[in-house]
Design an enzyme around this catalytic site. Structure first.
Site, mmCIF file in Angstrom:
data_model
loop_
_atom_site.group_PDB
_atom_site.id
_atom_site.type_symbol
_atom_site.label_atom_id
_atom_site.label_comp_id
_atom_site.label_asym_id
_atom_site.label_seq_id
_atom_site.Cartn_x
_atom_site.Cartn_y
_atom_site.Cartn_z
ATOM 1 N N SER A 128 0.835 -1.190 0.000
ATOM 2 C CA SER A 128 0.000 0.000 0.000
ATOM 3 C C SER A 128 0.873 1.245 0.000
ATOM 4 O O SER A 128 2.025 1.225 -0.420
ATOM 5 C CB SER A 128 -0.937 -0.031 1.218
ATOM 6 O OG SER A 128 -1.862 1.039 1.188
ATOM 7 N N LYS A 135 -4.555 3.164 -4.497
ATOM 8 C CA LYS A 135 -4.142 2.550 -3.237
ATOM 9 C C LYS A 135 -5.277 2.536 -2.214
ATOM 10 O O LYS A 135 -5.384 1.597 -1.414
ATOM 11 C CB LYS A 135 -2.917 3.271 -2.671
ATOM 12 C CG LYS A 135 -1.653 3.069 -3.513
ATOM 13 C CD LYS A 135 -1.280 1.593 -3.623
ATOM 14 C CE LYS A 135 0.009 1.376 -4.368
ATOM 15 N NZ LYS A 135 0.393 -0.056 -4.476
ATOM 16 N N TYR A 172 -2.797 7.495 -8.400
ATOM 17 C CA TYR A 172 -2.064 6.576 -7.522
ATOM 18 C C TYR A 172 -2.746 6.486 -6.156
ATOM 19 O O TYR A 172 -2.965 5.391 -5.630
ATOM 20 C CB TYR A 172 -0.628 7.060 -7.373
ATOM 21 C CG TYR A 172 0.230 6.194 -6.485
ATOM 22 C CD1 TYR A 172 0.722 4.976 -6.939
ATOM 23 C CD2 TYR A 172 0.557 6.600 -5.194
ATOM 24 C CE1 TYR A 172 1.518 4.177 -6.119
ATOM 25 C CE2 TYR A 172 1.347 5.817 -4.372
ATOM 26 C CZ TYR A 172 1.830 4.608 -4.842
ATOM 27 O OH TYR A 172 2.616 3.824 -4.019
#
Length: 269
Positions: free
Chosen positions: A143, A161, A157
């Site tokens: 993560s 995550k 991004y």
């Protein structure tokens, strides 16, 4: 620290960076390691390095965003090794420019979401049923702190995550009755090709050591941190020892992705 018993591990994104470090570290600890990435040549070199050091490793090259390739590749690896006790999802990517969301290139956004969300979904869909059938297994998603806080840049991004966090939580919740656990592990800031390409790290002088990430993955694999299934762990801020010490303080939402109510009279409370 209890002795880690050798298990069968599958590591994605193993050709470079954190994935490669994790694969090497697990092999050195006695794990049989299946390594996956897009580059067959890089995987062959990794397998040679592991076997030269006395470990056992096998490799299959495929792109995690290709569901058919993932299913076929995992099936072949399971036939060879008999299934996996540990899955480390390290494959991923980030958009090349640090810009606000409205300036992001849609093609870059799509590529990031496919690699960081659909990819882990495809791999979990191929691997976790075997864990369920055997009654045990652990999934570690690589993560990021971007999953737990808002930022004006790298929105794709961060969104990916956060979505991966929710997917891992779903695996933890649905897998618990079957002995399957899942963990969201932020590796801190390791010096990799990805991190050094980010302008926000241009002047960074302190980096997380890859060995610390390997130590945390090994602790998860050995069952030391099972109470943290479905939760967020961060290498550098956390250690296996500090997490075990904090277990009595865990609440239903501790280190989970939640919406916080504004008070006891909030309808969401």
């Amino acid at each position: 620290m209890p002795e880690v018993q050798p298990v069968r591990a599958l590591v994605t994104g193993a050709s470079q960076g954190i994935g490669r470090a994790v694969a090497l570290g697990l092999a050195q600890a006695g794990f049989t390691v299946a390594v996956v990435a897009r580059s067959a040549r890089a995987l062959d070199e990794l397998v040679e390095e592991i076997t030269a050091d006395g470990g056992r490793a096998v490799a299959t090259a495929f792109d995690v965003t290709d569901a058919s390739a993932v299913a076929a590749g995992v099936h072949a690896l399971e036939l060879e090794l008999g299934g996996f006790d540990l899955l480390v999802q390290s494959a991923g990517r980030i958009e090349p420019q640090e810009v606000p969301p409205w300036e992001a290139d849609p093609a870059h956004v799509r590529a990031v979401l496919e690699a960081n969300v659909l990819g882990p979904f495809h791999v979990a869909r191929a691997v976790v049923p075997g864990m369920v059938a055997r009654g045990s297994g652990r999934v570690v998603d690589l993560s990021s702190g971007a999953a737990s806080k808002d930022s004006g840049a790298y929105a794709a991004y961060a969104a990916s995550k956060a979505a991966l966090f929710r997917l891992g939580g779903a695996i933890a919740a649905a897998g618990a009755p079957h002995g399957v656990l899942a963990f969201e592990l932020s590796p801190g800031v390791v010096r990799t090709a990805m991190s050094t390409s980010m302008s926000q790290h241009a002047d960074r002088t302190e980096w997380t050591e890859p060995e610390a990430v390997v130590e945390m993955v090994r602790a998860i694999a050995s069952g030391q941190l099972d109470a943290w299934s479905g939760r967020f762990l961060r290498v550098g801020a956390d250690t296996p020892e500090s997490l075990r010490a904090a277990e009595p303080r865990l609440g239903p939402t501790t280190r989970k992705l939640v919406v916080t109510p504004y008070g006891p009279d909030d309808p969401l409370a």
